[in-house]
Design a protein around this motif. Structure first.
Motif, PDB file in Angstrom:
ATOM      1  N   THR A 197       0.833  -1.211   0.000  1.00  0.00           N
ATOM      2  CA  THR A 197       0.000   0.000   0.000  1.00  0.00           C
ATOM      3  C   THR A 197       0.865   1.258   0.000  1.00  0.00           C
ATOM      4  O   THR A 197       0.470   2.281  -0.562  1.00  0.00           O
ATOM      5  N   ASN A 198       2.041   1.179   0.608  1.00  0.00           N
ATOM      6  CA  ASN A 198       2.881   2.365   0.771  1.00  0.00           C
ATOM      7  C   ASN A 198       4.169   2.309  -0.038  1.00  0.00           C
ATOM      8  O   ASN A 198       5.088   3.094   0.176  1.00  0.00           O
ATOM      9  N   LEU A 233       4.737  10.884  -0.312  1.00  0.00           N
ATOM     10  CA  LEU A 233       6.113  10.837  -0.797  1.00  0.00           C
ATOM     11  C   LEU A 233       6.655   9.410  -0.682  1.00  0.00           C
ATOM     12  O   LEU A 233       6.059   8.564  -0.016  1.00  0.00           O
ATOM     13  N   PRO A 234       7.789   9.129  -1.320  1.00  0.00           N
ATOM     14  CA  PRO A 234       8.362   7.779  -1.223  1.00  0.00           C
ATOM     15  C   PRO A 234       8.626   7.391   0.229  1.00  0.00           C
ATOM     16  O   PRO A 234       9.068   8.216   1.030  1.00  0.00           O
ATOM     17  N   GLU A 235       8.360   6.124   0.517  1.00  0.00           N
ATOM     18  CA  GLU A 235       8.642   5.600   1.855  1.00  0.00           C
ATOM     19  C   GLU A 235       9.735   4.545   1.735  1.00  0.00           C
ATOM     20  O   GLU A 235       9.571   3.553   1.034  1.00  0.00           O
ATOM     21  N   TYR A 281      15.001  -1.568   6.007  1.00  0.00           N
ATOM     22  CA  TYR A 281      16.031  -2.464   5.471  1.00  0.00           C
ATOM     23  C   TYR A 281      16.608  -1.974   4.144  1.00  0.00           C
ATOM     24  O   TYR A 281      17.491  -2.611   3.569  1.00  0.00           O
ATOM     25  N   ALA A 282      16.134  -0.849   3.641  1.00  0.00           N
ATOM     26  CA  ALA A 282      16.509  -0.397   2.293  1.00  0.00           C
ATOM     27  C   ALA A 282      17.231   0.942   2.329  1.00  0.00           C
ATOM     28  O   ALA A 282      17.231   1.650   3.334  1.00  0.00           O
ATOM     29  N   THR A 283      17.847   1.275   1.193  1.00  0.00           N
ATOM     30  CA  THR A 283      18.456   2.592   1.008  1.00  0.00           C
ATOM     31  C   THR A 283      17.884   3.222  -0.262  1.00  0.00           C
ATOM     32  O   THR A 283      17.288   2.538  -1.093  1.00  0.00           O
ATOM     33  N   TYR A 327       9.445  10.448  -6.791  1.00  0.00           N
ATOM     34  CA  TYR A 327       8.035  10.490  -7.180  1.00  0.00           C
ATOM     35  C   TYR A 327       7.186  11.002  -6.037  1.00  0.00           C
ATOM     36  O   TYR A 327       7.584  10.991  -4.869  1.00  0.00           O
ATOM     37  N   LEU A 328       6.013  11.453  -6.392  1.00  0.00           N
ATOM     38  CA  LEU A 328       4.976  11.748  -5.411  1.00  0.00           C
ATOM     39  C   LEU A 328       3.704  11.050  -5.861  1.00  0.00           C
ATOM     40  O   LEU A 328       3.556  10.698  -7.040  1.00  0.00           O
TER      41      LEU A 328
END
Length: 379
Positions: free
Chosen positions: A102-103, A278-280, A284-286, A293-294
């Motif tokens: 969803t996010n 906005l991007p989430e 665990y990620a970079t 994007y929005l």
């Protein structure tokens, strides 16, 4: 007009191309091809890799390597570029599309369990915008069911899952060096081979189904047709261009991350007011600064924002159309409902982000977006 993308040149591309020409071997697997391979092995830490003419070619090689046959099922996200699916369709696979979070546009790893059947052979994950999928969970599902995992890391150079570089986790991985990516060669790609059982065959497939590379190393007295394959390797001219880019990887990445953070920090207030998303980035990620994007409230608002920015000399673009709703797929399959994927297909908007984007131009874009949403809020 502020473009959506502008290819960045480091200044050494033509020098290396001239050097490649002067060396007298500009076909595939030459001096600069090997320099690029060595860069990825020594600097990034990939165990083995092969440059290709495109990421599409690398995906097609992956499909051949895992021996996809008609009737095999391959799970992948619907929110991706058509090449991700085409590479496996060409071998006769049935594509099983999974929804996004969803996010986050990435494949919902929690949905995989219900999609796996006795016919499932592989899971293809796409690290959208260079942000990692939940690879531990995905690899657990794959290992439990004896499935292959291919990372479509087209957008994911210099991005990480925990402490592992993306492209180093699945059995195979693919990268793109298209002119819209962080590191470019015009057209170009790469196959990363993380499972040693594929090493020998990958080289054969790469060389048109022959053992030509083994011949030039003196391992066989002549080379011949030994397997299926195609002309997947790029010209050494392409590799020379790419090597100039790789030498400047950290410089390019530093600049792109600054631009990404500027967007995020300056638009955060609009998100806190509930006007956009906005991007989430998962814990665990970079982010590798590949794209920003929005997410608008609906497709109508996105269309209005695109027009508003264009009227003010800013070119912004949406991204993928849901593959599960494409005419090609629907003609051959029953329709499936993937709500989150459709949300991103209808509401996600990408903003200009490239090395030479000037701060004043980025500030203009940010201020235009603020004025658009503030005006809409007051209506």
């Amino acid at each position: 007009m502020i473009p959506f993308n502008k290819p960045y040149m480091t200044g050494d591309e033509l020098y290396y191309i001239k050097d490649a020409v002067n060396r007298g071997k500009i076909s595939g697997n030459g001096y600069y091809t090997q320099k690029c391979h060595n860069f990825f092995k020594k600097t990034v830490g990939f165990r083995n890799c092969l440059l290709t003419s495109s990421c599409t070619d690398a995906l097609e090689m992956a499909a051949i390597l895992i021996d996809i046959k008609p009737g095999d099922e391959v799970i992948m996200p619907s929110y991706t570029f058509v090449s991700t699916a085409n590479a496996f369709v060409l071998r006769g696979a049935k594509i099983v599309f999974a929804d996004s979070y969803t996010n986050n546009p990435n494949i919902d790893a929690n949905s995989l369990k219900k999609l796996i059947t006795p016919k499932t052979k592989a899971i293809v994950v796409v690290h959208y915008a260079g942000v990692a999928c939940d690879m531990d969970l995905i690899m657990d599902f794959a290992n439990e069911n004896n499935l292959f995992v291919i990372e479509d890391a087209a957008q994911a150079i210099d991005s990480y899952y925990k402490d592992k570089p993306l492209g180093s986790i699945g059995h195979l991985a693919t990268f793109s060096f298209h002119e819209t990516k962080n590191i470019i060669s015009g057209e170009g790609g790469m196959l990363v081979i993380n499972d040693e059982r594929f090493d020998k065959r990958a080289e054969i497939i790469w060389e048109k189904g022959t053992n030509r590379s083994a011949f030039f190393r003196g391992e066989v007295d002549k080379y011949s047709w030994v397997d299926v394959g195609s002309s997947f390797l790029p010209s050494d001219v392409t590799a020379a261009f790419l090597f100039a880019q790789l030498e400047n990887l950290q410089k390019i990445q530093s600049r792109r991350k600054i631009l990404w953070n500027n967007y995020y920090n300056d638009l955060k207030q609009l998100e806190s007011e509930g006007l956009l998303k906005l991007p989430e980035i998962p814990s665990y990620a970079t982010s590798n600064g590949h794209l920003f994007y929005l997410v608008c409230k609906n497709i109508e608002e996105r269309s209005q924002l695109i027009s508003f920015l264009k009227d003010n000399d800013v070119f912004s673009v949406f991204h993928y159309v849901s593959l599960h709703k494409s005419p090609f797929y629907i003609e051959k399959n029953t329709n499936v409902e993937l709500k989150n994927c459709d949300t991103f297909a209808n509401q996600l908007l990408r903003l200009p982000l490239f090395y030479d984007l000037h701060m004043e131009d980025q500030n203009k874009i940010i201020n235009l977006i603020k004025s658009f949403f503030q005006k809409n809020q007051s209506l």
